[in-house]
Design a protein around this motif. Structure first.
Motif, PDB file in Angstrom:
ATOM      1  N   GLY A 150      -3.932  10.481  -1.964  1.00 34.77           N
ATOM      2  CA  GLY A 150      -4.637   9.223  -2.083  1.00 34.77           C
ATOM      3  C   GLY A 150      -3.912   8.048  -1.476  1.00 34.77           C
ATOM      4  O   GLY A 150      -2.798   8.161  -0.964  1.00 34.77           O
ATOM      5  N   VAL A 151      -4.575   6.902  -1.561  1.00 37.52           N
ATOM      6  CA  VAL A 151      -4.052   5.628  -1.091  1.00 37.52           C
ATOM      7  C   VAL A 151      -4.168   4.651  -2.257  1.00 37.52           C
ATOM      8  O   VAL A 151      -5.220   4.565  -2.897  1.00 37.52           O
ATOM      9  N   TYR A 152      -3.086   3.930  -2.531  1.00 34.53           N
ATOM     10  CA  TYR A 152      -3.025   3.040  -3.696  1.00 34.53           C
ATOM     11  C   TYR A 152      -2.624   1.652  -3.212  1.00 34.53           C
ATOM     12  O   TYR A 152      -1.614   1.490  -2.535  1.00 34.53           O
ATOM     13  N   ARG A 153      -3.438   0.664  -3.565  1.00 33.22           N
ATOM     14  CA  ARG A 153      -3.256  -0.696  -3.048  1.00 33.22           C
ATOM     15  C   ARG A 153      -2.864  -1.661  -4.154  1.00 33.22           C
ATOM     16  O   ARG A 153      -3.506  -1.689  -5.204  1.00 33.22           O
ATOM     17  N   ARG A 164       1.020   2.229 -11.616  1.00 36.56           N
ATOM     18  CA  ARG A 164       0.219   3.240 -12.316  1.00 36.56           C
ATOM     19  C   ARG A 164       0.463   4.631 -11.748  1.00 36.56           C
ATOM     20  O   ARG A 164       0.776   5.571 -12.485  1.00 36.56           O
ATOM     21  N   ILE A 165       0.345   4.784 -10.420  1.00 39.72           N
ATOM     22  CA  ILE A 165       0.471   6.118  -9.843  1.00 39.72           C
ATOM     23  C   ILE A 165       1.914   6.617  -9.918  1.00 39.72           C
ATOM     24  O   ILE A 165       2.143   7.822 -10.090  1.00 39.72           O
ATOM     25  N   TYR A 169       0.756   5.294   0.532  1.00 34.38           N
ATOM     26  CA  TYR A 169      -0.006   6.403   1.087  1.00 34.38           C
ATOM     27  C   TYR A 169       0.699   7.699   0.716  1.00 34.38           C
ATOM     28  O   TYR A 169       1.895   7.850   0.964  1.00 34.38           O
ATOM     29  N   VAL A 203       0.854  -1.179   0.000  1.00 29.58           N
ATOM     30  CA  VAL A 203       0.000   0.000   0.000  1.00 29.58           C
ATOM     31  C   VAL A 203       0.897   1.238   0.000  1.00 29.58           C
ATOM     32  O   VAL A 203       1.861   1.320   0.757  1.00 29.58           O
ATOM     33  N   ASP A 227      -0.102  -3.184  -9.101  1.00 32.41           N
ATOM     34  CA  ASP A 227      -0.584  -2.526 -10.319  1.00 32.41           C
ATOM     35  C   ASP A 227      -0.876  -1.056 -10.073  1.00 32.41           C
ATOM     36  O   ASP A 227      -0.541  -0.197 -10.891  1.00 32.41           O
ATOM     37  N   GLU A 228      -1.502  -0.742  -8.955  1.00 33.39           N
ATOM     38  CA  GLU A 228      -1.824   0.647  -8.643  1.00 33.39           C
ATOM     39  C   GLU A 228      -0.562   1.448  -8.330  1.00 33.39           C
ATOM     40  O   GLU A 228      -0.469   2.625  -8.670  1.00 33.39           O
ATOM     41  N   ILE A 229       0.406   0.824  -7.682  1.00 32.29           N
ATOM     42  CA  ILE A 229       1.655   1.529  -7.388  1.00 32.29           C
ATOM     43  C   ILE A 229       2.395   1.833  -8.685  1.00 32.29           C
ATOM     44  O   ILE A 229       2.899   2.946  -8.880  1.00 32.29           O
TER      45      ILE A 229
END
Length: 122
Positions: A44-47, A54-55, A40, A38, A50-52
């Motif tokens: 936002g918060v990215y879990r 992307r962001i 932070y 995760v 894949d989300e890490i």
């Protein structure tokens, strides 16, 4: 493979958030983050990996020429957590912004990462 906390902090700074190539960024995230990691940050918060990925790409795209520079060696607590303070800006120019990354590691990978923006050093 597992890594020590100082290595995780340094690789995250340069090879994840400092990396402009999506494929290389993804390979490093898969290597140094847990599957359920995760991230932070103030917006936002990215879990998950894949989300890490992307962001990190979104953040990188806002300043593609900027480089991250650690202000001092990463600090480590009990080989489980650590932090690194850094500045970022265009090569040869004054830093545009500063921050601190704090991680919690699990089995030699980043399980949690916290980004704090800091005032620019004098």
């Amino acid at each position: 493979m597992s890594y020590d906390v100082a290595t995780l902090l340094t690789r995250n700074l340069h090879e994840v958030f400092g990396e402009g190539d999506d494929a290389r960024r993804r390979a490093v995230v898969n290597e140094i983050f847990t599957e359920d990691a995760v991230f932070y940050e103030p917006n936002g918060v990215y879990r998950g990996r894949d989300e890490i990925v992307r962001i990190a790409g979104v953040i990188r795209a806002t300043h593609p020429s900027f480089r991250y520079t650690a202000l001092k060696a990463p600090e480590v607590l009990h080989d489980r957590a650590g932090r690194v303070q850094w500045v970022s800006g265009a090569p040869g120019a004054s830093p545009a912004y500063a921050g601190t990354d704090v991680i919690v590691a699990r089995q030699g990978r980043i399980a949690e990462i916290y980004l704090f923006f800091d005032p620019l050093p004098l």
